[in-house]
Motif scaffolding. Structure first.
Motif, PDB file in Angstrom:
ATOM      1  N   LYS A 316      -6.164  23.251 -51.531  1.00 25.39           N
ATOM      2  CA  LYS A 316      -6.344  23.985 -50.262  1.00 25.39           C
ATOM      3  C   LYS A 316      -5.135  23.785 -49.337  1.00 25.39           C
ATOM      4  O   LYS A 316      -4.683  22.661 -49.121  1.00 25.39           O
ATOM      5  N   GLY A 317      -4.621  24.909 -48.861  1.00 28.00           N
ATOM      6  CA  GLY A 317      -3.495  24.851 -47.932  1.00 28.00           C
ATOM      7  C   GLY A 317      -2.163  24.498 -48.572  1.00 28.00           C
ATOM      8  O   GLY A 317      -1.156  24.365 -47.883  1.00 28.00           O
ATOM      9  N   LYS A 318      -2.164  24.319 -49.897  1.00 33.30           N
ATOM     10  CA  LYS A 318      -0.913  23.972 -50.597  1.00 33.30           C
ATOM     11  C   LYS A 318      -0.474  25.146 -51.457  1.00 33.30           C
ATOM     12  O   LYS A 318      -1.167  26.155 -51.559  1.00 33.30           O
ATOM     13  N   LYS A 319       0.691  24.997 -52.088  1.00 34.28           N
ATOM     14  CA  LYS A 319       1.197  26.049 -52.983  1.00 34.28           C
ATOM     15  C   LYS A 319       1.469  25.477 -54.380  1.00 34.28           C
ATOM     16  O   LYS A 319       2.023  24.373 -54.497  1.00 34.28           O
ATOM     17  N   VAL A 320       1.102  26.241 -55.384  1.00 35.62           N
ATOM     18  CA  VAL A 320       1.452  25.889 -56.754  1.00 35.62           C
ATOM     19  C   VAL A 320       2.975  25.959 -56.878  1.00 35.62           C
ATOM     20  O   VAL A 320       3.598  26.867 -56.326  1.00 35.62           O
ATOM     21  N   ALA A 321       3.585  24.978 -57.529  1.00 40.39           N
ATOM     22  CA  ALA A 321       5.046  24.906 -57.646  1.00 40.39           C
ATOM     23  C   ALA A 321       5.617  26.180 -58.270  1.00 40.39           C
ATOM     24  O   ALA A 321       4.986  26.786 -59.145  1.00 40.39           O
ATOM     25  N   THR A 322       6.789  26.549 -57.824  1.00 38.40           N
ATOM     26  CA  THR A 322       7.477  27.710 -58.389  1.00 38.40           C
ATOM     27  C   THR A 322       7.691  27.462 -59.890  1.00 38.40           C
ATOM     28  O   THR A 322       8.096  26.373 -60.290  1.00 38.40           O
ATOM     29  N   GLY A 323       7.399  28.477 -60.682  1.00 40.24           N
ATOM     30  CA  GLY A 323       7.597  28.345 -62.127  1.00 40.24           C
ATOM     31  C   GLY A 323       6.388  27.802 -62.863  1.00 40.24           C
ATOM     32  O   GLY A 323       6.414  27.667 -64.080  1.00 40.24           O
ATOM     33  N   VAL A 324       5.319  27.483 -62.120  1.00 34.58           N
ATOM     34  CA  VAL A 324       4.097  26.986 -62.765  1.00 34.58           C
ATOM     35  C   VAL A 324       2.991  28.032 -62.650  1.00 34.58           C
ATOM     36  O   VAL A 324       2.775  28.603 -61.582  1.00 34.58           O
ATOM     37  N   ARG A 325       2.339  28.326 -63.777  1.00 36.36           N
ATOM     38  CA  ARG A 325       1.173  29.226 -63.757  1.00 36.36           C
ATOM     39  C   ARG A 325      -0.072  28.351 -63.704  1.00 36.36           C
ATOM     40  O   ARG A 325      -0.252  27.479 -64.552  1.00 36.36           O
ATOM     41  N   CYS A 326      -0.906  28.578 -62.725  1.00 37.88           N
ATOM     42  CA  CYS A 326      -2.122  27.777 -62.584  1.00 37.88           C
ATOM     43  C   CYS A 326      -3.347  28.675 -62.779  1.00 37.88           C
ATOM     44  O   CYS A 326      -3.567  29.617 -62.020  1.00 37.88           O
ATOM     45  N   ILE A 327      -4.118  28.368 -63.825  1.00 31.44           N
ATOM     46  CA  ILE A 327      -5.267  29.200 -64.200  1.00 31.44           C
ATOM     47  C   ILE A 327      -6.549  28.400 -63.975  1.00 31.44           C
ATOM     48  O   ILE A 327      -6.714  27.323 -64.547  1.00 31.44           O
ATOM     49  N   ILE A 328      -7.421  28.931 -63.145  1.00 34.24           N
ATOM     50  CA  ILE A 328      -8.673  28.221 -62.834  1.00 34.24           C
ATOM     51  C   ILE A 328      -9.850  29.037 -63.357  1.00 34.24           C
ATOM     52  O   ILE A 328      -9.932  30.249 -63.105  1.00 34.24           O
ATOM     53  N   ILE A 329     -10.722  28.380 -64.110  1.00 36.52           N
ATOM     54  CA  ILE A 329     -11.823  29.097 -64.763  1.00 36.52           C
ATOM     55  C   ILE A 329     -13.157  28.398 -64.505  1.00 36.52           C
ATOM     56  O   ILE A 329     -13.524  27.448 -65.212  1.00 36.52           O
ATOM     57  N   PRO A 330     -13.893  28.853 -63.485  1.00 28.73           N
ATOM     58  CA  PRO A 330     -15.234  28.305 -63.289  1.00 28.73           C
ATOM     59  C   PRO A 330     -16.057  28.555 -64.556  1.00 28.73           C
ATOM     60  O   PRO A 330     -15.962  29.625 -65.164  1.00 28.73           O
ATOM     61  N   ALA A 331     -16.878  27.579 -64.947  1.00 29.77           N
ATOM     62  CA  ALA A 331     -17.487  27.632 -66.280  1.00 29.77           C
ATOM     63  C   ALA A 331     -18.706  28.541 -66.405  1.00 29.77           C
ATOM     64  O   ALA A 331     -19.059  28.934 -67.515  1.00 29.77           O
ATOM     65  N   THR A 332     -19.367  28.827 -65.294  1.00 31.90           N
ATOM     66  CA  THR A 332     -20.532  29.728 -65.368  1.00 31.90           C
ATOM     67  C   THR A 332     -20.474  30.725 -64.217  1.00 31.90           C
ATOM     68  O   THR A 332     -19.730  30.524 -63.248  1.00 31.90           O
ATOM     69  N   MET A 333     -21.291  31.753 -64.298  1.00 35.47           N
ATOM     70  CA  MET A 333     -21.311  32.736 -63.224  1.00 35.47           C
ATOM     71  C   MET A 333     -21.855  32.130 -61.933  1.00 35.47           C
ATOM     72  O   MET A 333     -21.436  32.503 -60.841  1.00 35.47           O
ATOM     73  N   GLU A 334     -22.776  31.172 -62.066  1.00 35.53           N
ATOM     74  CA  GLU A 334     -23.314  30.513 -60.875  1.00 35.53           C
ATOM     75  C   GLU A 334     -22.208  29.713 -60.167  1.00 35.53           C
ATOM     76  O   GLU A 334     -22.106  29.736 -58.940  1.00 35.53           O
TER      77      GLU A 334
END
Lengths: 420, 159
Positions: A316-334
């Protein structure tokens, strides 16, 4: 004769007073599980053997999670096959896109599995449900087919390793650091054919999400199952969730264990498994020279609400480093929905991450984050074998959500700070 | 049941991801899948393999994913037997359930070399290294499991 918790569950499901390690038994199943990769093979076997009916439409769970929403035509055909089978046999626990989640996050969440159950799943991480006090183990598609037809499975009764937990985790550690540390200690076949039974004063300090994560990766030590005792945290989790009545089993005080491993949770540090085996563990703090190209936060190991919360608190409030792909996958629809409600999704996107609907995708090198030759990923997933997430010359480093998120910001493997 | 062929040797902890990478698991067609058998550990494997050849490996063969596609591609591609110091438990179970001959024998797995000519009698568990003229006795299966194998796999044994 004294029995371990696992042995008691197996004895009960085999209709026997007593079982002992090494004995071959046939046990009644409470749930038989499969996914979009393993179920099509099971359906082929089920049909080939001439079965026309499933043993109980309410005791089979089919979850489309590995390649959905479908990544290509062949995957779509596989899902279609599962869908048609589930429809024609009126399978109650069939989860398709919109309702699905990663199976081992979904089944506990939806109350499909509960304490005291005997469960097989055609997915190696089926051992996850031991966190609820169930006997649960991964099998292949033929076992799934036989389970769907007869409601029974054969087992060799396992002996057990007792893991005595004491102390309390520091704020920068989670269940993932515990299980990685343990696998580093005993190796990828350290618990081969055996149960890992967690016990001790430290258990009550671990949340259900921590326990699910720990049991999830017991298979990476070769274990048949991992299991936690049932306590107030379990009862609270199961309340109003589970359709069936939980049954509580406890290990006999004089149960025999092959060995006892002491883990002081207070001494656990943020831990990373380096390529290409989960046992290749190092403190995250010693790996700060390793530059990363990708971060994956999700999977059946670490895609639960506490994992999302841990990622949010870092990003929160930060930035992913340049050149890095950050993929976030919540595990269920809930969990996916809750991330939206709590504002996590906005924070993730603002930080420069992408958020996917639930899928196993990148963990097994299916899609949604495949690595090119020479690329490195720090992932909250469970395996870092050669080629697991893509090219055979790519590398996967396994870590907790907190460590992965912290690394996303710096662009290098970075241990989360104490109290962060 | 017997097999005779040359040996392909692999190390400890051969995982199911290298036996059959997940990128190919969008099909359950065994013949199509078997074109990629062992691809990520030995890209030339399928080109070099002759029917009846034997895989010899170290500890914990077949660890990782429960994918039955792994023993299935090994069987479909023509491998006659897998000899290892130990097998990961789901792979062990799957191999029995689908009828892929496997044997646990630490000494054989240690001493037999890549390219050796071996013959294996699966019923007695006797492994003969024809190249070195040495024999080994593998652990026989429990009767319960032998019955599954004799029936032709788990589902056939249920009938």
């Amino acid at each position: 004769m004294a029995m371990t918790m696992t042995q008691k569950i197996l004895a009960h499901h085999a209709g026997m007073e007593n079982v002992c390690a090494g004995q071959l038994i046939s046990a009644k199943l409470d749930i038989v599980l499969g996914n979009d990769i393993t179920t099509p093979v099971a359906i082929n076997e089920f049909n080939k053997a001439g079965f026309s009916e499933v043993f109980d439409k309410d005791k089979i769970a089919i979850v489309l999670d590995h390649f959905v929403p479908n990544k290509d035509i062949k995957a779509a055909e596989q899902s279609k096959k599962c869908r048609e089978f589930s429809c024609s046999h009126c399978i109650s626990h069939f989860y398709d896109v919109g309702k699905m989640g990663i199976e081992h996050a979904l089944l506990p969440e939806q109350g499909v599995v509960t304490a005291g159950d005997c469960i097989i799943g055609a997915d190696s991480h089926t051992c996850t449900y031991g966190a609820l006090g169930a006997f649960s183990t991964g099998v292949g598609s033929t076992d799934m087919a036989a389970g769907m037809a007869t409601g029974m499975a054969w087992f060799r009764v396992p002996s057990a390793i007792k893991i005595n937990l004491t102390g309390k985790l520091s704020k920068n550690c989670s269940g993932k650091d515990v299980i990685l540390t343990l696998i580093g200690k005993i190796g990828v076949d350290g618990a081969l054919y055996r149960s890992m039974e967690f016990t001790g004063e430290g258990v009550k300090t671990l949340s259900m999400d921590d326990r699910l994560c720990i049991c999830n990766m017991t298979v990476e030590a070769g274990a048949k199952n991992g299991i936690f005792p049932v306590d107030d945290i379990t009862r609270e989790y199961l309340k109003n969730r589970c359709e069936r009545t939980p049954v509580e089993y406890t290990a006999d005080e004089d149960a025999v264990y092959d060995e006892v491993i002491e883990i002081n949770l207070s001494e656990i540090v943020p831990t990373v498994s380096c390529p290409h085996l989960p046992e290749n563990t190092h403190p995250a703090a010693e790996l700060s020279h390793i530059k990363i190209d990708q971060v994956v936060i999700g999977s059946c190991t670490n895609g639960r609400m506490e994992d999302m919360e841990a990622a949010y608190n870092v990003l929160k409030g930060k930035k992913v480093a340049t050149g890095v792909r950050c993929i976030i996958i919540p595990a269920t629809m809930e969990i996916y929905r809750e991330c939206i409600v709590r504002g996590y999704t906005t924070a993730f996107v603002d930080a420069g991450a992408v958020v996917s609907t639930p899928t196993c995708g990148p963990c097994l090198g299916g899609y949604m984050g495949i690595l090119a030759a020479g690329e490195r990923c720090i992932a909250t997933t469970n395996r870092n074998f050669v080629g697991r997430m893509g090219h055979t010359e790519s590398e996967v480093y396994l870590a907790s959500p907190q460590t992965a998120a912290t690394s996303a910001i710096s662009g290098y493997i970075t241990a989360p700070e104490e109290g962060e | 049941m017997q097999t005779k062929g040359k040996v392909f040797k692999y190390p400890d902890n051969v995982d199911t991801d290298v036996i059959i990478p997940a990128r190919y698991l969008n099909t359950s067609d065994a013949a199509e899948l078997s074109k990629h058998c062992m691809e990520d550990i030995d890209a030339e494997f399928v080109n070099k393999l002759s029917s009846g050849d034997v895989i010899v490996a170290g500890w914990n063969f077949g660890c990782g994913s429960s994918r039955e596609h792994a023993p299935l591609v090994i069987k479909t591609s023509g491998v006659g037997c897998v000899i290892a110091k130990s097998f990961a438990r789901i792979f062990y179970r799957n191999a029995i359930n689908i009828g892929l001959p496997i044997l646990e024998c630490e000494q054989a797995a240690e001493e037999i070399c890549a390219g050796d000519e071996v013959s294996v009698d699966f019923d007695t568990g006797v492994i003969t290294n024809i190249t070195t003229n040495k024999t080994y006795q593998a652990q026989p299966f429990p009767e319960f499991i032998q019955n599954i194998i004799k029936s032709g796999g788990l589902l056939a044994s249920l009938k």
